[in-house]
Motif scaffolding. Structure first.
Motif, PDB file in Angstrom:
ATOM      1  N   GLN A 290       0.963  -1.285  -0.062  1.00 39.23           N
ATOM      2  CA  GLN A 290       0.046   0.107   0.011  1.00 39.23           C
ATOM      3  C   GLN A 290       0.846   1.413   0.119  1.00 39.23           C
ATOM      4  N   GLY A 291       2.064   1.206   0.060  1.00 41.51           N
ATOM      5  CA  GLY A 291       3.066   2.314   0.161  1.00 41.51           C
ATOM      6  C   GLY A 291       3.243   3.033   1.497  1.00 41.51           C
ATOM      7  N   ASN A 310       1.189   3.444   7.632  1.00 43.95           N
ATOM      8  CA  ASN A 310       1.494   2.021   7.104  1.00 43.95           C
ATOM      9  C   ASN A 310       3.064   2.155   6.536  1.00 43.95           C
ATOM     10  N   ILE A 311       3.743   1.368   7.130  1.00 41.87           N
ATOM     11  CA  ILE A 311       5.210   1.325   6.945  1.00 41.87           C
ATOM     12  C   ILE A 311       5.545   0.159   6.173  1.00 41.87           C
ATOM     13  N   PRO A 312       6.074   0.189   4.741  1.00 36.08           N
ATOM     14  CA  PRO A 312       6.291  -1.173   4.124  1.00 36.08           C
ATOM     15  C   PRO A 312       7.686  -1.700   4.608  1.00 36.08           C
ATOM     16  N   THR A 313       8.505  -1.029   5.000  1.00 40.36           N
ATOM     17  CA  THR A 313       9.803  -1.375   5.465  1.00 40.36           C
ATOM     18  C   THR A 313      10.340  -0.564   6.739  1.00 40.36           C
ATOM     19  N   PRO A 314       9.810  -0.813   8.067  1.00 39.92           N
ATOM     20  CA  PRO A 314      10.327  -0.112   9.087  1.00 39.92           C
ATOM     21  C   PRO A 314      11.821  -0.173   9.226  1.00 39.92           C
ATOM     22  N   PRO A 315      12.426   1.077   9.939  1.00 42.79           N
ATOM     23  CA  PRO A 315      11.803   2.082  10.518  1.00 42.79           C
ATOM     24  C   PRO A 315      11.505   3.323   9.760  1.00 42.79           C
ATOM     25  N   ASP A 350       6.803   4.840  14.895  1.00 42.83           N
ATOM     26  CA  ASP A 350       6.098   4.606  13.708  1.00 42.83           C
ATOM     27  C   ASP A 350       5.193   5.945  13.575  1.00 42.83           C
ATOM     28  N   SER A 351       5.218   6.904  14.269  1.00 45.18           N
ATOM     29  CA  SER A 351       4.244   7.997  14.131  1.00 45.18           C
ATOM     30  C   SER A 351       5.142   9.300  13.929  1.00 45.18           C
ATOM     31  N   ILE A 352       4.366  10.198  13.511  1.00 45.37           N
ATOM     32  CA  ILE A 352       4.809  11.772  13.410  1.00 45.37           C
ATOM     33  C   ILE A 352       3.928  12.310  14.268  1.00 45.37           C
ATOM     34  N   ASN A 390      13.614   1.575   2.936  1.00 48.36           N
ATOM     35  CA  ASN A 390      13.877   0.746   1.713  1.00 48.36           C
ATOM     36  C   ASN A 390      13.456   1.508   0.431  1.00 48.36           C
ATOM     37  N   GLY A 391      13.609   3.061   0.557  1.00 45.26           N
ATOM     38  CA  GLY A 391      13.283   3.950  -0.621  1.00 45.26           C
ATOM     39  C   GLY A 391      11.748   4.045  -0.771  1.00 45.26           C
ATOM     40  N   ASN A 392      11.058   3.951   0.126  1.00 48.25           N
ATOM     41  CA  ASN A 392       9.447   4.145   0.019  1.00 48.25           C
ATOM     42  C   ASN A 392       9.258   5.391   0.788  1.00 48.25           C
ATOM     43  N   TRP A 393       8.772   6.244   0.072  1.00 45.62           N
ATOM     44  CA  TRP A 393       8.614   7.968   0.468  1.00 45.62           C
ATOM     45  C   TRP A 393       7.063   8.080   0.665  1.00 45.62           C
TER      46      TRP A 393
END
Length: 401
Positions: A290-291, A310-315, A350-352, A390-393
């Protein structure tokens, strides 16, 4: 329906060597459709076509199941003439070249990866749907690939289409419902491709996100009513809520040629990498990608907004190197009075956490809705600094609290 398609596809791969004649192939067709970014406009080509043709023993092919890459043209006669004289002056870097290479790396020797571009530059979505010339030519290319496969006695599947369109719908204010039109195009493509292939499969869309809101001449970042964010927000909504839509990523982390619209060749290759992850997930029936998108947000008595993702590859990470630092790392909290009350942004696991100058009542929470007038890309365009490992913005968003 999806499960049945995937089980059938896997069965084809497992039995091809033992139950099919020697040389039998499964053709996996994943093209790209959209406007100029789908066609790679201005992205100086860095993929060598001879190397692409030889890659993975020649298993990457065009709609003709050959290796004549780079000849895109709406007029069939012009396209033929370009091939005859090897005309490639307007042959750009396409994301699908890298996508196809990564797929070939992961799939067996009895598979061919068929990919090609379709669409038309500087065109709104309403002019790319069923009945338009670009749409009909795209369907013709899929049918050509299907017929070529059938002539060889090979199997043919279309598990996904990469979607890269939306810039013109942001900048030109067409007064249409982008989400409704995108869903209609997805439905039409599914129906028309089923008629071509005589298969009941449901085809997924692998979606990027266009971000050039600052190139719309009425754009003001602090306007509570921000028409320019409707198109980017469509992708966030569908990635959150529609199982047939998979993520690649937003455009803002990459260099745009002249800081205008078109991402450069390196950016196109990055999109190919991201698209290949979703493509493999679709083929293998993995958990949907889902990105990096927001999942929920709350406020508290300390005048703060907390956003979970939703985090594809944490952190999660804050990156001010690939993307020039934006104010509050790209986050804003906009009141109905057109004021940004965000004063600080903090990454916490996992939050802002966004600290505001007053209670964020009836506000809109935004990310990457900013940028210098008429600029795009990672330096001065609409942007934010949030990514995973992992390069997911993070996708640009505009969501009521």
């Amino acid at each position: 329906m999806k499960k049945g398609f995937l089980l059938f596809f896997i069965a084809l791969l497992l039995t091809a060597c033992t139950q099919k004649p020697e040389g039998h192939k499964v053709v996996i067709c994943i093209p790209v459709y959209g406007q100029s970014l789908a066609l790679g406009e201005e992205a100086e080509r860095i993929t060598d076509f001879d190397s692409l043709a030889a890659y993975a023993n020649g298993r990457i092919v065009t709609e003709n199941l050959d290796h004549d890459f780079g000849y895109f043209e709406h007029d069939d006669l012009k396209k033929f003439a370009k091939k005859m004289i090897n005309y490639q002056r307007r042959s750009f870097e396409l994301s699908i070249y890298t996508m196809a290479q990564r797929l070939a790396d992961q799939l067996g020797e009895d598979t061919l990866i068929c990919t090609f571009p379709g669409g038309q530059g500087a065109t709104m979505i309403k002019d790319l749907g069923k009945g338009t010339l670009p749409y009909e030519e795209f369907m013709e290319d899929i049918e050509t690939a299907y017929q070529e496969a059938m002539a060889k006695g090979w199997d043919f599947v279309v598990p996904a289409i990469c979607w890269m369109q939306g810039e013109t719908d942001i900048a030109d204010y067409p007064n249409t419902n982008y989400q409704q039109l995108l869903l209609q195009t997805w439905k039409d493509m599914n129906e028309d491709i089923r008629l071509i292939t005589n298969r009941p499969d449901t085809i997924s869309f692998i979606c990027y996100q266009p971000n050039p809101v600052a190139r719309a001449n009425k754009f003001k970042a602090n306007n509570f009513q921000c028409r320019e964010t409707a198109v980017p927000q469509t992708f966030v909504h569908l990635l959150r809520n529609n199982k047939w839509f998979w993520a690649s990523g937003p455009t803002y982390p990459y260099t745009c040629v002249g800081e205008r619209i078109h991402i450069d060749a390196i950016g196109q290759q990055h999109f190919g990498e991201l698209a290949s992850r979703s493509a493999l997930g679709i083929l293998r029936d993995n958990h949907r990608i889902q990105g990096l998108i927001p999942t929920n947000m709350t406020s508290n008595e300390q005048q703060e907004v907390i956003i979970h993702f939703n985090i594809p590859t944490p952190p999660l990470a804050i990156d001010t190197i690939q993307v020039r630092k934006a104010e509050n790392y790209g986050f804003s909290v906009i009141t109905k009075g057109n004021r940004n009350i965000a004063i600080a942004t903090t990454l916490e696991g996992d939050s802002i956490r966004i600290t505001c100058s007053e209670k964020p009542v009836d506000c809109k929470i935004r990310y990457a809705v900013n940028g210098d007038y008429m600029k795009s890309g990672n330096l001065h365009g609409p942007r934010g600094n949030l990514r995973d490992s992992n390069g997911n913005w993070c996708y640009q968003f505009d969501i009521p609290l």
